[in-house]
Motif scaffolding. Structure first.
Motif, PDB file in Angstrom:
ATOM      1  N   TYR A 114       0.837  -1.194   0.000  1.00 28.96           N
ATOM      2  CA  TYR A 114       0.000   0.000   0.000  1.00 28.96           C
ATOM      3  C   TYR A 114       0.876   1.251   0.000  1.00 28.96           C
ATOM      4  N   THR A 115       0.397   2.287  -0.665  1.00 32.32           N
ATOM      5  CA  THR A 115       1.050   3.587  -0.620  1.00 32.32           C
ATOM      6  C   THR A 115      -0.002   4.599  -0.195  1.00 32.32           C
ATOM      7  N   GLY A 116       0.260   5.257   0.908  1.00 31.21           N
ATOM      8  CA  GLY A 116      -0.717   6.207   1.422  1.00 31.21           C
ATOM      9  C   GLY A 116      -0.049   7.389   2.082  1.00 31.21           C
ATOM     10  N   GLU A 117      -0.864   8.299   2.553  1.00 27.36           N
ATOM     11  CA  GLU A 117      -0.350   9.501   3.212  1.00 27.36           C
ATOM     12  C   GLU A 117       0.436   9.157   4.475  1.00 27.36           C
ATOM     13  N   GLU A 118       0.065   8.048   5.134  1.00 26.79           N
ATOM     14  CA  GLU A 118       0.753   7.635   6.356  1.00 26.79           C
ATOM     15  C   GLU A 118       2.052   6.899   6.064  1.00 26.79           C
ATOM     16  N   GLY A 119       2.365   6.691   4.799  1.00 24.24           N
ATOM     17  CA  GLY A 119       3.568   5.956   4.410  1.00 24.24           C
ATOM     18  C   GLY A 119       3.199   4.683   3.667  1.00 24.24           C
ATOM     19  N   ASP A 120       4.217   3.895   3.388  1.00 23.42           N
ATOM     20  CA  ASP A 120       4.025   2.638   2.675  1.00 23.42           C
ATOM     21  C   ASP A 120       4.099   1.481   3.656  1.00 23.42           C
ATOM     22  N   ASN A 132     -13.152 -16.503   0.641  1.00 22.38           N
ATOM     23  CA  ASN A 132     -12.346 -16.241   1.832  1.00 22.38           C
ATOM     24  C   ASN A 132     -11.087 -15.450   1.485  1.00 22.38           C
ATOM     25  N   LEU A 133     -10.705 -14.596   2.422  1.00 25.51           N
ATOM     26  CA  LEU A 133      -9.512 -13.768   2.299  1.00 25.51           C
ATOM     27  C   LEU A 133      -8.908 -13.642   3.689  1.00 25.51           C
ATOM     28  N   ALA A 134      -7.594 -13.819   3.802  1.00 29.31           N
ATOM     29  CA  ALA A 134      -6.895 -13.596   5.067  1.00 29.31           C
ATOM     30  C   ALA A 134      -5.626 -12.812   4.764  1.00 29.31           C
ATOM     31  N   LEU A 135      -5.408 -11.737   5.538  1.00 28.76           N
ATOM     32  CA  LEU A 135      -4.251 -10.864   5.382  1.00 28.76           C
ATOM     33  C   LEU A 135      -3.506 -10.770   6.708  1.00 28.76           C
ATOM     34  N   ARG A 136      -2.160 -10.818   6.650  1.00 27.45           N
ATOM     35  CA  ARG A 136      -1.337 -10.653   7.854  1.00 27.45           C
ATOM     36  C   ARG A 136      -0.607  -9.325   7.750  1.00 27.45           C
ATOM     37  N   ASP A 137      -0.766  -8.480   8.787  1.00 24.63           N
ATOM     38  CA  ASP A 137      -0.100  -7.186   8.784  1.00 24.63           C
ATOM     39  C   ASP A 137       1.331  -7.326   9.319  1.00 24.63           C
ATOM     40  N   PRO A 138       2.130  -6.256   9.273  1.00 22.23           N
ATOM     41  CA  PRO A 138       3.520  -6.352   9.723  1.00 22.23           C
ATOM     42  C   PRO A 138       3.683  -6.750  11.195  1.00 22.23           C
ATOM     43  N   ALA A 139       2.673  -6.517  12.025  1.00 17.52           N
ATOM     44  CA  ALA A 139       2.741  -6.881  13.442  1.00 17.52           C
ATOM     45  C   ALA A 139       2.343  -8.337  13.683  1.00 17.52           C
ATOM     46  N   GLY A 140       1.966  -9.061  12.625  1.00 18.98           N
ATOM     47  CA  GLY A 140       1.593 -10.463  12.760  1.00 18.98           C
ATOM     48  C   GLY A 140       0.118 -10.690  13.024  1.00 18.98           C
ATOM     49  N   VAL A 141      -0.689  -9.642  12.963  1.00 19.02           N
ATOM     50  CA  VAL A 141      -2.129  -9.765  13.159  1.00 19.02           C
ATOM     51  C   VAL A 141      -2.750 -10.265  11.851  1.00 19.02           C
ATOM     52  N   VAL A 142      -3.601 -11.292  11.952  1.00 16.70           N
ATOM     53  CA  VAL A 142      -4.250 -11.854  10.765  1.00 16.70           C
ATOM     54  C   VAL A 142      -5.711 -11.421  10.754  1.00 16.70           C
ATOM     55  N   TYR A 143      -6.122 -10.853   9.628  1.00 16.01           N
ATOM     56  CA  TYR A 143      -7.493 -10.397   9.430  1.00 16.01           C
ATOM     57  C   TYR A 143      -8.160 -11.374   8.473  1.00 16.01           C
ATOM     58  N   ARG A 144      -9.262 -11.998   8.908  1.00 19.34           N
ATOM     59  CA  ARG A 144      -9.980 -12.978   8.089  1.00 19.34           C
ATOM     60  C   ARG A 144     -11.300 -12.366   7.611  1.00 19.34           C
ATOM     61  N   TYR A 145     -11.528 -12.469   6.303  1.00 24.14           N
ATOM     62  CA  TYR A 145     -12.705 -11.901   5.650  1.00 24.14           C
ATOM     63  C   TYR A 145     -13.489 -12.993   4.950  1.00 24.14           C
ATOM     64  N   VAL A 146     -14.767 -12.707   4.729  1.00 20.59           N
ATOM     65  CA  VAL A 146     -15.611 -13.531   3.870  1.00 20.59           C
ATOM     66  C   VAL A 146     -16.161 -12.621   2.777  1.00 20.59           C
ATOM     67  N   ARG A 147     -16.524 -13.222   1.666  1.00 17.25           N
ATOM     68  CA  ARG A 147     -17.098 -12.456   0.562  1.00 17.25           C
ATOM     69  C   ARG A 147     -18.385 -11.804   1.046  1.00 17.25           C
ATOM     70  N   TYR A 148     -18.524 -10.522   0.804  1.00 14.80           N
ATOM     71  CA  TYR A 148     -19.697  -9.774   1.237  1.00 14.80           C
ATOM     72  C   TYR A 148     -20.934 -10.211   0.466  1.00 14.80           C
ATOM     73  N   GLN A 149     -22.012 -10.446   1.207  1.00 15.58           N
ATOM     74  CA  GLN A 149     -23.316 -10.747   0.615  1.00 15.58           C
ATOM     75  C   GLN A 149     -24.186  -9.506   0.803  1.00 15.58           C
ATOM     76  N   PRO A 150     -24.680  -8.926  -0.279  1.00  8.52           N
ATOM     77  CA  PRO A 150     -25.451  -7.681  -0.176  1.00  8.52           C
ATOM     78  C   PRO A 150     -26.682  -7.826   0.711  1.00  8.52           C
ATOM     79  N   LEU A 151     -27.018  -6.714   1.347  1.00  5.46           N
ATOM     80  CA  LEU A 151     -28.243  -6.660   2.140  1.00  5.46           C
ATOM     81  C   LEU A 151     -29.428  -6.698   1.192  1.00  5.46           C
ATOM     82  N   THR A 152     -30.491  -7.350   1.619  1.00  6.22           N
ATOM     83  CA  THR A 152     -31.695  -7.385   0.790  1.00  6.22           C
ATOM     84  C   THR A 152     -32.885  -6.944   1.624  1.00  6.22           C
ATOM     85  N   ASN A 153     -33.895  -6.502   0.952  1.00  2.89           N
ATOM     86  CA  ASN A 153     -35.136  -6.096   1.610  1.00  2.89           C
ATOM     87  C   ASN A 153     -36.175  -7.199   1.497  1.00  2.89           C
ATOM     88  N   THR A 154     -35.739  -8.444   1.496  1.00  2.00           N
ATOM     89  CA  THR A 154     -36.660  -9.561   1.319  1.00  2.00           C
ATOM     90  C   THR A 154     -37.474  -9.792   2.597  1.00  2.00           C
TER      91      THR A 154
END
Length: 160
Positions: A114-120, A132-154
């Motif tokens: 990433y390149t941002g105002e706070e640095g790279d 599924n998606l899992a990302l590990r940051d420089p501190a070793g913290v792992v963030y686990r995601y699932v594919r977003y399912q849109p909200l519905t008005n059903t």
């Protein structure tokens, strides 16, 4: 010569050494298989909802629901990441902020730079698939995601 049921050959290693070598081999195999291949990278595109954060000390924080969604827009190996807030009508509320990113391969691992105002900085792709998606940051913290399912008005009877 009778068979004793034990393997024996000249130069035999002590049992503990064999177990240690086997354990080291299994660890190397586990770390060399990051779970992400070049063929998986196309899955990054789209909307992702955080489900869990794993801290290096072994503690976890679960997110059964999140008010925000991470959106990754990719063109080849470059793109951006953006935070969005889903609305009930299926649209998103967002700011104009987008964090530029580049996908890099280093020593058999896939990284998001990433390149941002706070640095790279970089995150390691630990896991990536259609849902599924899992990302590990420089501190070793792992963030686990699932594919977003849109909200519905059903309504429960299936109408909208």
């Amino acid at each position: 010569m009778a068979f004793s049921g034990e393997w024996s050959f000249p130069g035999r290693l002590p049992g503990g050494t064999v177990r240690a070598l086997l354990g080291i081999g299994l660890l190397l195999l586990a770390f060399s298989c990051s779970g992400v291949s070049k063929a998986d990278l196309h899955h990054l595109e789209g909307y992702w909802e955080i489900r869990e954060v794993e801290f290096p000390d072994g503690n976890n924080k679960e997110f059964p629901a999140s008010p925000m969604v991470d959106y990754f827009s990719m063109q080849g190996r470059s793109g951006y990441r953006k935070k969005l807030q889903p609305r009930m009508d299926g649209t998103f509320e967002t700011s104009d902020d987008a964090l530029p990113l580049e996908v890099l391969e280093r020593e058999g691992l896939w990284l998001l730079r990433y390149t941002g105002e706070e640095g790279d900085w970089e995150e390691t792709l630990v896991d990536l698939g259609p849902q599924n998606l899992a990302l590990r940051d420089p501190a070793g913290v792992v963030y686990r995601y699932v594919r977003y399912q849109p909200l519905t008005n059903t309504i429960p009877d299936g109408t909208q």
